[in-house]
Structure formats: structure tokens, C-alpha cells
Design a protein around this motif. Structure first.
Motif, PDB file in Angstrom:
ATOM      1  N   LYS A 169      13.813 -17.078   0.937  1.00 18.46           N
ATOM      2  CA  LYS A 169      13.368 -16.450   1.477  1.00 18.46           C
ATOM      3  C   LYS A 169      12.338 -15.934   1.455  1.00 18.46           C
ATOM      4  CE  LYS A 169      14.591 -13.532   5.033  1.00 18.46           C
ATOM      5  NZ  LYS A 169      15.136 -14.512   5.974  1.00 18.46           N
ATOM      6  N   GLY A 170      11.093 -15.425   1.638  1.00 20.49           N
ATOM      7  CA  GLY A 170      10.109 -15.368   1.704  1.00 20.49           C
ATOM      8  C   GLY A 170      10.046 -14.088   1.685  1.00 20.49           C
ATOM      9  N   GLY A 171       8.865 -13.001   0.518  1.00 18.70           N
ATOM     10  CA  GLY A 171       8.533 -11.523   0.282  1.00 18.70           C
ATOM     11  C   GLY A 171       9.260 -11.023  -0.710  1.00 18.70           C
ATOM     12  N   VAL A 172      10.770 -11.490  -1.088  1.00 23.83           N
ATOM     13  CA  VAL A 172      11.675 -11.495  -2.013  1.00 23.83           C
ATOM     14  C   VAL A 172      11.254 -10.989  -3.318  1.00 23.83           C
ATOM     15  CG1 VAL A 172      13.381 -12.267  -1.092  1.00 23.83           C
ATOM     16  CG2 VAL A 172      12.508 -13.408  -2.887  1.00 23.83           C
ATOM     17  N   GLY A 173       9.667 -11.033  -3.610  1.00 21.21           N
ATOM     18  CA  GLY A 173       9.178 -10.946  -5.183  1.00 21.21           C
ATOM     19  C   GLY A 173       9.289 -12.118  -5.106  1.00 21.21           C
ATOM     20  N   LYS A 174       9.003 -13.157  -6.070  1.00 16.70           N
ATOM     21  CA  LYS A 174       8.777 -14.412  -6.002  1.00 16.70           C
ATOM     22  C   LYS A 174       7.752 -14.589  -7.008  1.00 16.70           C
ATOM     23  CE  LYS A 174       9.257 -17.483  -2.853  1.00 16.70           C
ATOM     24  NZ  LYS A 174       9.219 -16.265  -2.318  1.00 16.70           N
ATOM     25  N   SER A 175       6.496 -13.904  -6.473  1.00 19.28           N
ATOM     26  CA  SER A 175       5.493 -14.053  -7.027  1.00 19.28           C
ATOM     27  C   SER A 175       4.423 -12.972  -7.967  1.00 19.28           C
ATOM     28  CB  SER A 175       4.380 -14.739  -6.261  1.00 19.28           C
ATOM     29  OG  SER A 175       4.079 -15.739  -5.553  1.00 19.28           O
ATOM     30  N   THR A 176       5.758 -11.600  -7.415  1.00 21.90           N
ATOM     31  CA  THR A 176       5.655 -10.876  -8.637  1.00 21.90           C
ATOM     32  C   THR A 176       6.302 -10.611 -10.457  1.00 21.90           C
ATOM     33  OG1 THR A 176       5.610  -9.475  -6.621  1.00 21.90           O
ATOM     34  CG2 THR A 176       6.202  -8.574  -7.819  1.00 21.90           C
TER      35      THR A 176
ATOM     36  N   ASP B 222       2.150 -22.181  -4.686  1.00 22.23           N
ATOM     37  CA  ASP B 222       2.861 -22.173  -3.126  1.00 22.23           C
ATOM     38  C   ASP B 222       0.850 -22.463  -2.271  1.00 22.23           C
ATOM     39  OD1 ASP B 222       2.390 -20.634  -0.464  1.00 22.23           O
ATOM     40  OD2 ASP B 222       4.066 -19.033  -1.815  1.00 22.23           O
TER      41      ASP B 222
ATOM     42  N   ASN C 139      16.019  -8.289  -7.450  1.00 19.15           N
ATOM     43  CA  ASN C 139      15.201  -7.763  -6.487  1.00 19.15           C
ATOM     44  C   ASN C 139      15.016  -6.314  -5.864  1.00 19.15           C
ATOM     45  OD1 ASN C 139      11.760  -7.114  -8.036  1.00 19.15           O
ATOM     46  ND2 ASN C 139      11.098  -8.525  -5.865  1.00 19.15           N
ATOM     47  N   MET C 140      14.195  -5.061  -6.086  1.00 23.95           N
ATOM     48  CA  MET C 140      13.981  -4.231  -5.181  1.00 23.95           C
ATOM     49  C   MET C 140      15.111  -3.828  -4.701  1.00 23.95           C
ATOM     50  SD  MET C 140      10.813  -5.375  -2.632  1.00 23.95           S
ATOM     51  CE  MET C 140      10.208  -7.175  -2.675  1.00 23.95           C
TER      52      MET C 140
ATOM     53  N   ILE D 181      16.414  -5.421 -10.673  1.00 24.46           N
ATOM     54  CA  ILE D 181      15.035  -4.982 -11.281  1.00 24.46           C
ATOM     55  C   ILE D 181      14.216  -3.663  -9.676  1.00 24.46           C
ATOM     56  CG2 ILE D 181      12.123  -5.350 -10.779  1.00 24.46           C
ATOM     57  CD1 ILE D 181      12.736  -7.888 -12.070  1.00 24.46           C
ATOM     58  N   PRO D 182      14.621  -1.972  -9.794  1.00 27.79           N
ATOM     59  CA  PRO D 182      14.201  -1.068  -9.340  1.00 27.79           C
ATOM     60  C   PRO D 182      12.925  -1.642  -8.314  1.00 27.79           C
ATOM     61  CG  PRO D 182      14.224  -0.054 -11.263  1.00 27.79           C
ATOM     62  CD  PRO D 182      14.553  -1.820 -11.393  1.00 27.79           C
ATOM     63  N   ILE D 183      13.149  -1.143  -6.811  1.00 25.87           N
ATOM     64  CA  ILE D 183      12.034  -0.812  -5.604  1.00 25.87           C
ATOM     65  C   ILE D 183      11.426   0.231  -6.457  1.00 25.87           C
ATOM     66  CG2 ILE D 183      10.045  -0.287  -4.642  1.00 25.87           C
ATOM     67  CD1 ILE D 183      13.299  -0.783  -2.446  1.00 25.87           C
ATOM     68  N   ASN D 184      10.022  -0.316  -6.624  1.00 28.72           N
ATOM     69  CA  ASN D 184       9.061   0.586  -8.245  1.00 28.72           C
ATOM     70  C   ASN D 184       7.187   0.692  -7.533  1.00 28.72           C
ATOM     71  OD1 ASN D 184       6.877   1.937  -9.730  1.00 28.72           O
ATOM     72  ND2 ASN D 184       8.982   2.591 -11.435  1.00 28.72           N
TER      73      ASN D 184
ATOM     74  N   VAL E 211       4.810  -1.142  -8.908  1.00 34.66           N
ATOM     75  CA  VAL E 211       4.693  -2.592  -9.279  1.00 34.66           C
ATOM     76  C   VAL E 211       3.661  -3.276  -8.521  1.00 34.66           C
ATOM     77  CG1 VAL E 211       6.298  -4.840  -8.707  1.00 34.66           C
ATOM     78  CG2 VAL E 211       6.952  -3.127 -10.192  1.00 34.66           C
TER      79      VAL E 211
HETATM   80  N1  LIG Z   1      10.303  -4.666  -7.949  1.00 31.84           N
HETATM   81  C1  LIG Z   1       9.209  -3.709  -7.244  1.00 31.84           C
HETATM   82  N2  LIG Z   1       9.081  -2.957  -6.695  1.00 31.84           N
HETATM   83  C2  LIG Z   1       7.907  -2.725  -5.564  1.00 31.84           C
HETATM   84  N3  LIG Z   1       7.055  -3.820  -4.834  1.00 31.84           N
HETATM   85  C3  LIG Z   1       7.554  -5.228  -5.421  1.00 31.84           C
HETATM   86  C4  LIG Z   1       8.332  -4.958  -6.370  1.00 31.84           C
HETATM   87  N4  LIG Z   1       8.495  -6.474  -5.595  1.00 31.84           N
HETATM   88  C5  LIG Z   1       8.113  -6.944  -5.501  1.00 31.84           C
HETATM   89  N5  LIG Z   1       7.293  -6.082  -4.496  1.00 31.84           N
HETATM   90  C6  LIG Z   1       5.907  -6.013  -3.438  1.00 31.84           C
HETATM   91  O1  LIG Z   1       7.038  -6.485  -2.969  1.00 31.84           O
HETATM   92  C7  LIG Z   1       5.410  -7.627  -1.761  1.00 31.84           C
HETATM   93  C8  LIG Z   1       6.358  -9.123  -1.722  1.00 31.84           C
HETATM   94  O2  LIG Z   1       5.822  -9.479  -3.115  1.00 31.84           O
HETATM   95  P1  LIG Z   1       6.115 -11.147  -2.887  1.00 31.84           P
HETATM   96  O3  LIG Z   1       4.273 -11.543  -2.937  1.00 31.84           O
HETATM   97  O4  LIG Z   1       5.577 -10.913  -5.094  1.00 31.84           O
HETATM   98  O5  LIG Z   1       7.121 -11.947  -2.354  1.00 31.84           O
HETATM   99  P2  LIG Z   1       6.698 -13.964  -2.653  1.00 31.84           P
HETATM  100  O6  LIG Z   1       8.593 -13.571  -2.297  1.00 31.84           O
HETATM  101  O7  LIG Z   1       6.342 -14.305  -3.678  1.00 31.84           O
HETATM  102  O8  LIG Z   1       6.943 -13.614  -1.375  1.00 31.84           O
HETATM  103  P3  LIG Z   1       6.036 -15.341  -0.574  1.00 31.84           P
HETATM  104  O9  LIG Z   1       7.807 -16.276  -0.086  1.00 31.84           O
HETATM  105  O10 LIG Z   1       5.587 -14.510   1.121  1.00 31.84           O
HETATM  106  O11 LIG Z   1       5.601 -15.945  -1.863  1.00 31.84           O
HETATM  107  C9  LIG Z   1       4.376  -6.964  -2.587  1.00 31.84           C
HETATM  108  O12 LIG Z   1       3.332  -6.893  -1.606  1.00 31.84           O
HETATM  109  C10 LIG Z   1       4.583  -6.746  -3.859  1.00 31.84           C
HETATM  110  O13 LIG Z   1       3.943  -6.130  -4.343  1.00 31.84           O
END
Ligand SMILES: Nc1ncnc2c1ncn2[C@@H]1O[C@H](COP(=O)(O)OP(=O)(O)OP(=O)(O)O)[C@@H](O)[C@H]1O
Ligand SMILES: [Mg+2]
Length: 274
Positions: free
Chosen positions: A39-46, A68, A198-199, A233-236, A239
């Protein structure tokens, strides 16, 4: 009852069916680990940026490969605005925070949408895995795009992948996709090191933990598929803030509660391989 999506698309099944693949290691590194999620946007790149930095802080030499091609994040998350040097045959990674980095975003204008066809994605990945002068690394962390598409297939079939970490958020829709991702890696013979939630919760001003997206789903999914659960990993807000500023939280403040989670996970990964 909503119908569950098929675990692999028909097109992908055809691509995999009956083929054997030669898996080449990426030169210049000992181990290659994918950070993935369907899924997209779950925090992979973070996760990829912070775990790369945490591995560095526990004493490893680390590269970060942004796979990506359609939506690269590493240039922004590491605040890199320069172009890599090239001698016409190979590309030198850009070194930032002691991490060797490569991203399509270093080569293309960041504002321009990336319009690529499947074979172009495959060839960009081949360039990044064969033509980049990665040097003396213990780990290359690969930040995967969302989904179970050409990028995941190219890596899993043609490159020696030493492990995959699957990042998810706890919502049911994300978990459905996670299951598909696990099955894909299992089928392609890439070892899933484990799942990260994550989150997973937010701690309010009252000190209470709020499980905004549901509870325990990632851990349950890990159990269901006999994979390790690597933790929450909590939402913060910090991050997101430091990711946007181009200095991920682990680099900004290694004593932060989130950084401590990454550092202990990095130590586990190091102990597993080195
Ligand atoms: N633990 C966390 N607490 C708060 N914000 C977070 C956390 N993890 C990720 N985020 C935020 O969530 C958003 C999406 O994160 P990220 O870009 O890492 O996701 P992704 O899975 O790589 O997305 P994509 O699928 O588009 O590549 C970003 O704004 C990031 O800062
Ligand atoms: Mg990403």
C-alpha cells in the motif's frame, strides 16, 4: 462481503510462471534489503531513510537506493539537490549523512511527472543496481514503490535480495495489501525479515495511547503468515517534520523515542547479518 483482491494479478502470474532467474548481487555491498509494502503512503520511505541512518549509527556502512521511479522521495527526505557524477559508463552515488544514495530524482527535474513505461522502469533499476559505483557497503536499503509491480518483480527475480521488511499501518485495507506483498516475496524466494507496524498509535497530551487506525492487525498478520513482528512505531509529528526538512529524525536527534526504536531494530538487523 467485499470480495478479496486476488493475491497476484493475472499479468504477474504469467510473468513469473515457469521462469528461472539468475539473481546477481549488487556489486559493492554485502547485503541488499528491500523496504516494501503493497500500500502507498504507509511510511516506507520514512522507514527506509531512518533505518539506513540507524544502521550507520550502529556501525554499518550503508547505501540507500530509491527504487521509486515514479515518485522518488530520497532527494526530499535527504535534502539532496545535486546531480551524481558520471563518466559516461557509471554513476557515482551522492554521499549525504555518510550514506551513499541514488535516486531517479537526482537525474530528473523533481517537478516534472515521471512518465515511464514498464520496460523503462526495469532499465532504470538495472542502471541503479549495475552501473552505480556503490563502495564497500554492508547494506543497501532499497526504498520500494507501493504495490507488487515491475519494480518488485525486477528486484526479486534478477537481483540477489537478502531480505525484505514490510511496513504497514494497522488498517484492514492496508493489511489486505500486505498479505499480497508477503505472498509475492514468498513466491519469488525473497526472505521476509518481518513486519513493522508504523503509525500504530498516537500518544495524546493526556499521556494516553490512541490507536487511531485499529489495533494489533499487523502483528496478527505476521503470526498468520509465520513471519516475525518487528515492532510498533508510533505517530509522531516530528517524524514528518524532519522528513520534510531533509534531515530524518534518527539523524536529527538520536535520543528521540522514535530514533531509539530505529536504533534497536538496526542493531537486530546488524546482528542477524554481520
Ligand atoms: N511514524 C510516523 N509518524 C508521523 N508521520 C509519519 C510516520 N511515518 C510516516 N509518516 C509520514 O507519513 C507520510 C507518508 O510517509 P512516506 O512517504 O514515508 O510513505 P511511503 O509508504 O513511502 O509512501 P509512497 O507509497 O507514496 O512511497 C509522510 O508525510 C511521513 O512524514
Ligand atoms: Mg515512498
Amino acid at each position: 462481503m467485499p470480495k478479496e483482491k486476488p493475491e497476484l494479478s493475472e499479468a504477474m502470474r504469467k510473468k513469473i510462471a515457469g521462469k528461472t532467474f539468475v539473481k546477481n548481487p549488487i556489486q559493492g555491498t554485502k547485503f541488499t534489503i528491500a523496504i516494501s509494502s503493497a500500500k502507498g503512503g504507509v511510511g516506507k520511505s520514512t522507514f527506509a531513510t531512518n533505518i539506513a541512518l540507524a544502521l550507520k549509527k550502529v556501525g554499518c556502512k550503508v547505501g540507500l537506493l530509491d527504487a521509486d521511479i515514479y515518485g522518488p522521495s530520497i532527494p526530499k527526505m535527504f535534502d539532496i539537490n545535486e546531480k551524481p557524477q558520471s563518466d559516461g559508463k557509471s554513476l557515482s552515488p551522492i554521499v549525504k549523512y555518510d550514506i551513499q544514495c541514488m535516486s531517479i530524482g537526482f537525474l530528473a527535474d523533481q517537478q516534472t511527472p515521471m512518465i515511464w513505461r514498464g520496460p523503462m522502469v526495469t532499465s532504470a533499476i538495472k542502471t541503479f543496481t549495475q552501473k552505480v559505483l556503490w563502495k564497500d557497503l554492508d547494506f543497501i536499503i532499497v526504498d520500494m514503490p507501493p504495490g507488487t509491480g515491475d519494480t518488485q518483480l525486477t528486484f526479486s527475480q534478477e537481483i540477489k535480495m537478502d531480505g525484505a521488511i514490510i511496513v504497514s499501518t494497522p488498517q484492514e485495507v492496508a493489511l489486505l495489501d500486505v498479505k499480497r506483498g508477503i505472498k509475492m516475496f514468498d513466491k519469488l524466494g525473497v526472505k521476509v525479515l518481518g513486519l513493522v507496524d508504523n503509525m500504530s498509535y498516537f500518544t495524546g497530551d493526556d499521556g494516553k495511547k490512541y490507536k487511531i487506525f485499529g489495533e494489533g492487525g499487523v502483528e496478527r498478520t505476521a503470526k498468520e503468515f509465520n513471519k516475525d513482528f518487528l515492532g510498533e512505531i508510533p505517530i509522531n509529528p516530528e517524524v514528518g517534520k524532519y522528513g520534510d526538512l531533509g534531515i530524518p529524525i534518527v539523524e536529527k536527534n538520536s535520543n528521540h523515542e522514535i530514533s531509539k526504536i530505529y536504533l534497536s531494530l538496526a542493531q537486530k538487523i546488524k546482528d542477524l547479518y554481520i
